[in-house]
Design an enzyme around this catalytic site. Structure first.
Site, PDB file in Angstrom:
ATOM      1  N   GLN A   1     111.511   8.246 -37.376  1.00 34.94           N
ATOM      2  CA  GLN A   1     111.142   6.834 -37.203  1.00 34.94           C
ATOM      3  C   GLN A   1     109.628   6.702 -37.111  1.00 34.94           C
ATOM      4  OE1 GLN A   1     113.174   3.858 -36.955  1.00 34.94           O
ATOM      5  NE2 GLN A   1     111.129   3.040 -37.283  1.00 34.94           N
TER       6      GLN A   1
ATOM      7  N   ASP B   1     111.268  -1.503 -28.322  1.00 38.69           N
ATOM      8  CA  ASP B   1     112.580  -0.917 -28.619  1.00 38.69           C
ATOM      9  C   ASP B   1     113.556  -1.450 -27.570  1.00 38.69           C
ATOM     10  OD1 ASP B   1     114.652   0.721 -29.552  1.00 38.69           O
ATOM     11  OD2 ASP B   1     113.917   2.517 -28.535  1.00 38.69           O
TER      12      ASP B   1
ATOM     13  N   HIS C   1     112.206  10.694 -31.633  1.00 32.64           N
ATOM     14  CA  HIS C   1     112.691  10.159 -32.913  1.00 32.64           C
ATOM     15  C   HIS C   1     111.577  10.317 -33.949  1.00 32.64           C
ATOM     16  CE1 HIS C   1     115.119   8.110 -35.685  1.00 32.64           C
ATOM     17  NE2 HIS C   1     115.203   6.906 -35.156  1.00 32.64           N
TER      18      HIS C   1
ATOM     19  N   ARG D   1     111.416   4.088 -43.774  1.00 32.69           N
ATOM     20  CA  ARG D   1     112.246   5.226 -43.368  1.00 32.69           C
ATOM     21  C   ARG D   1     112.661   6.024 -44.600  1.00 32.69           C
ATOM     22  NH1 ARG D   1     115.139   5.086 -38.641  1.00 32.69           N
ATOM     23  NH2 ARG D   1     115.472   7.278 -39.162  1.00 32.69           N
TER      24      ARG D   1
ATOM     25  N   CYS E   1     111.760  -0.494 -34.174  1.00 29.30           N
ATOM     26  CA  CYS E   1     112.518   0.512 -34.920  1.00 29.30           C
ATOM     27  C   CYS E   1     113.871  -0.018 -35.369  1.00 29.30           C
ATOM     28  CB  CYS E   1     112.681   1.766 -34.078  1.00 29.30           C
ATOM     29  SG  CYS E   1     113.441   1.474 -32.470  1.00 29.30           S
TER      30      CYS E   1
ATOM     31  N   ARG F   1     121.590  13.941 -35.627  1.00 25.56           N
ATOM     32  CA  ARG F   1     121.329  12.944 -34.586  1.00 25.56           C
ATOM     33  C   ARG F   1     122.261  13.263 -33.431  1.00 25.56           C
ATOM     34  NH1 ARG F   1     120.876   6.440 -34.970  1.00 25.56           N
ATOM     35  NH2 ARG F   1     118.812   7.154 -35.578  1.00 25.56           N
TER      36      ARG F   1
END
Ligand code: CP
Ligand code: NVA
Length: 303
Positions: free
Chosen positions: A132, A219, A129, A287, A259, A102
Site C-alpha cells: 500500500q 485509515d 502494509h 496499487r 488506503c 495477507r
C-alpha cells in the site's frame, strides 16, 4: 531484494527503483504496450483476511505481466487445518514462482520467507502494509513531483498503515507527523528509528500534526481483526478525522489519501472524501502498477 516483507528492509534507492519501474509499467499499460515480463510464472496468493484491492490488483497484474495467479483460501489450504507454515513454504516453493500473503502475524510472513525458496510479498499484516505504501509514495510523487521538503501527516490509529507510512515517508526524505490518541501510537521501535533518521512527530494534537502538511492520510479506526473493539474505538477516535478543520491546518494544495476501504463520517467526512476522490482513486489504481513493479523486481529474469 529477495522478498518484500516490510519497507524497513528496503533502501531508499530500492524504493526509488520500484517507483520508477511502476511509472514505466503504468505508462506502458496506458499506451497499450504489452509487457509480458513474467511469462509462464505463477504467483500464489494466500489470504487470511478479506481484500478487494490487494487481491484484484495482484491477480490482474500478474495476468497483465503474462503470468498467472492462484487465489489460495485458508479454508481450502491444509494450513487452515494446522499444517505448519514451514512445510507449506517448502511445498509451495516447488510449484510457484512467488507467494503473496495477507495474514495477522508478521512472524508468519517472515517464516514463509525463511523456510521457502521463492520470493514472498507481504500483502498486509497487523504490523505493516508495504505494498500500500509503495502505491502511496507513487501517488505522492505524481501529485507533488518528489518527496524532499514535503510533509506527510497521518491522522488516526497507529496501526499497520501508520507503521509503513512512517518508514516509507522517512526513508524517502519526507517529514512525517502522526496524530493519534494516547495508547494507540505506532510501533515503538519504528518511532524510535524515525526520530533518529528524519523529521518525525507523534502527538495527540491534530492541528499540530497537520500544520503545513502536503499530504493528509487516514485509515479505519478499527482494522481487520479488531471488529470486537469497533464500538469502543468510535468513542476513542471520534476527533481523529480528516475534515475541513484538519484540512485548514494543512497547505492549501494538500492532497488527501486513504488506503480504503473508507468509513465516511468516521475517519474522514463524506465531503472531504468526495472532494479528494481524484487522488484517492489514483492511489487505489497505483496499487496495480506498484505491485507489478515489485513482482517484476522479485520474480523477473533480469532484475
Ligand atoms: N487497501 C487495501 O489493502 O485494500 P484491500 O483490503 O481491499 O486489499
Ligand atoms: N488498517 C486496515 C488497513 C486495510 C487496508 C486493516 O488492517 O484492516
Amino acid at each position: 531484494m529477495k522478498h518484500l516483507l516490510k519497507l524497513m528492509d528496503l533502501s531508499a534507492k530500492e524504493i526509488s527503483e520500484i517507483l520508477n519501474l511502476a511509472d514505466q509499467l503504468k505508462y506502458e499499460r496506458k499506451n497499450g504496450i504489452s509487457h509480458h515480463y513474467l511469462e509462464g510464472k505463477t504467483l500464489g496468493m494466500i489470504f487470511q483476511k478479506s481484500s478487494t484491492r490487494t487481491r484484484v490488483s495482484f491477480e490482474t497484474g500478474m495476468f497483465q505481466l503474462g503470468g498467472s495467479a492462484l487465489f489460495l483460501s485458508p479454508r481450502d489450504l491444509q494450513i487452515g487445518r494446522g499444517e505448519p507454515v514451514e512445510d507449506t513454504a517448502r511445498v509451495l516453493s516447488r510449484y510457484l514462482d512467488g507467494i503473496m500473503i495477507r495474514t495477522f502475524a508478521q512472524s508468519e510472513v517472515e517464516a514463509l520467507a525463511e523456510h521457502g525458496s521463492i520470493p514472498v510479498i507481504n500483502g498486509l499484516t497487523d504490523y505493516c502494509h508495504p505494498c500500500q505504501v509503495l502505491a502511496d509514495l507513487m501517488t505522492i510523487r505524481e501529485y507533488k513531483g518528489g518527496f524532499s521538503g514535503r510533509k506527510l501527516c497521518y491522522i488516526g490509529d497507529g496501526n499497520n498503515m501508520a507503521n509503513s507510512l512512517i518508514v516509507g515517508g522517512i526513508k524517502m526524505g519526507m517529514s512525517v507527523a502522526i496524530a493519534c490518541p494516547d495508547g494507540y501510537k505506532p510501533d515503538a521501535g519504528i518511532m524510535k528509528w524515525a526520530e533518529q533518521n528524519g523529521s518525525f512527530l507523534c502527538t495527540s494534537d491534530i492541528s499540530a500534526a497537520a500544520a503545513g502538511a502536503d499530504v493528509l492520510y487516514t485509515d479505519v479506526w478499527a482494522s481487520m481483526g479488531q471488529e470486537d473493539e469497533a464500538e469502543q474505538r468510535k468513542l476513542i477516535f471520534k476527533d481523529y478525522q480528516i475534515n475541513d478543520t484538519a484540512l485548514a491546518s494543512a497547505k492549501s494544495d494538500a492532497i488527501v489519501l486513504h488506503c480504503l476501504p473508507a468509513h465516511r463520517g468516521e475517519e474522514i467526512t463524506a465531503k472531504v472524501f468526495e472532494e479528494h476522490a481524484a487522488e484517492i482513486f489514483d492511489e487505489a489504481e497505483n496499487r496495480l502498477h506498484a505491485q507489478k513493479a515489485v513482482m517484476v523486481k522479485l520474480m523477473g529474469e533480469n532484475n
